[in-house]
Write an enzyme that holds these catalytic residues in place. Structure first.
Site: not given
Ligand code: CMC
Length: 377
Positions: A263, A314
């Protein structure tokens, strides 16, 4: 060179506060408040209709106000016949979110008071959207089964009517209870991407249907509301619990995201997860599918251990909707059927703020290129 090239870029607008809001607060420490109420104090104690009222009126209703609001919602659930026909005519391969995006936009064509942009007219519009988005979803689902959608019943509450119209039979008490909890937990969440999209559109003084349409297109993506459908695909792909470790490690080795995890704001567990986990545990007990629940717990443990991240809304919402009998391509439309309450509340708040949301950018392109006419290129 100009000033824009000196600007500092905040990638992904992380931690940027784009406006003030009174509607909801996503506390990074793992709490969520709607108009100052901790969601833990609302879930299981109020209906979704009360929460929808809270979001748009900024206070909880008394019994008479709630009854009137519920009556208004139910009487607004009916769609224009021409829209029902459009939904029936949609090709079967089209994703329900694409249909929903188009039909919510079309609702604007049927707004007989479209010239009235007063606060009172916007409040009526908000009520209509909260009422009609679930009907579009139900009508599409029924049409894909070749069945008409039943008319809403005055003896059912609003959320019960949604499930009744979606499934075609009256919901059981425990199903309605799960639905209320699910809808409450999806209703609003600060300046998430789709809400921000709605607010950007509203900030140009565009109408509420345009704001909702922008929001739907944004929610659809798998990094946002589209994640729940991907969660179900992952759970099906994994198969038995014993394959969880290998499957998750395989995704992590490929540097792929685990859907339903992570998140932008929460540093601790998403406060909605404990409610959803509880719902899923109960449903899996009832349906004797505890192996599915155990598989989810195992995924949670492994992802937390290896990436130090938690499930988001989700992850368990997908399993709960599946247990309610909702097909996976309708998970995000279900999410939309609740989040519409948050979007219209934010749209109204944005109109009140009356400022154009228009960020700058840092230009990193070239300057001074020599123009060459087309016949010489
Ligand atoms: N699986 C694996 N690694 C993850 C994940 C994940 N789902 N989410 C974050 N990380 C890791 C990412 O690889 C990164 O690691 P590192 O620093 O080693 O490169 C670190 O955590 C930070 O991740 P980020 O993608 O830069 O974080 P963000 O704030 O940009 O992304 C997010 C937030 C929700 C888009 C992301 O966690 C994600 O893509 N999750 C999977 C999709 C998901 O479940 N989305 C629903 C979001 S919540 C409900 C909603 O709003 O609908």
């Amino acid at each position: 060179m100009n000033e824009e090239s000196d600007r500092k870029v905040v990638r992904g607008l992380k931690d940027v506060a784009a406006a003030e809001t009174r509607i909801s607060f996503v506390d990074p420490k793992g709490y969520l408040y709607y108009l100052g109420y901790n969601i833990d104090d609302l879930v299981g104690r109020v209906t979704y209709t009360e929460v929808a009222y809270l979001l748009i009126h900024k206070r909880l209703p008394n019994q008479q106000e709630l009854d009137e609001f519920c009556t208004d919602l139910i009487s607004e659930m009916k769609l224009p016949n021409a829209m029902v026909k459009c939904i029936w005519d949609t090709p079967g391969h089209v994703h329900p979110m694409d249909v929903l995006r188009t039909e919510v936009s079309r609702l604007g064509e049927y707004d007989i008071e479209y010239k009235d942009l007063s606060e009172a007219a916007n409040m009526r519009r908000a009520t209509r959207l909260i009422a009609q988005v679930p009907t579009i979803v139900a009508t599409l689902h029924r049409s894909r089964m070749g069945q008409p959608v039943p008319a809403p019943r005055k003896d059912f509450g609003f959320a019960e009517n949604f499930l009744y119209m979606f499934e075609g039979y009256p919901p059981k008490e425990d199903e309605a209870d799960v639905l209320h909890r699910l809808l409450i937990l999806h209703a609003d969440h600060g300046f998430n991407a789709s809400t921000f999209a709605a607010r950007v559109t509203a900030s140009t003084n565009a109408d509420m249907y345009s704001a909702a349409t922008s929001a739907i297109g944004t929610l659809r993506g798998p990094l946002h509301g589209g994640a729940s459908e991907k969660v179900m695909e992952m759970l099906n792909d994994i198969g038995l619990e014993k394959y969880v470790d290998e499957y998750i490690q395989g995704l992590l080795d490929e540097k792929m995201k685990i859907m339903g995890f992570g998140h932008r704001v929460y540093m601790a567990e998403d406060p909605r997860t404990k409610h959803l986990r509880g719902i899923v545990e109960n449903l899996c007990h009832q349906k004797r599918t505890l192996d599915l629940y155990n598989k989810c717990i195992k995924i949670e443990e492994i992802v937390h251990q290896r990436k130090n991240i938690y499930p988001n809304l989700d992850f368990y919402a997908a399993v709960a909707m599946d247990a309610l009998g909702v097909p996976k391509e309708f998970f995000t439309p279900f999410f939309t059927s609740s989040r519409i309450a948050g979007w219209v509340a934010h749209t109204i708040e944005q109109y009140e703020d009356a400022v154009l949301l228009r960020p700058s950018s840092k230009y990193v392109g070239e300057f001074g290129r020599t123009f060459v006419p087309i016949e010489e290129r």
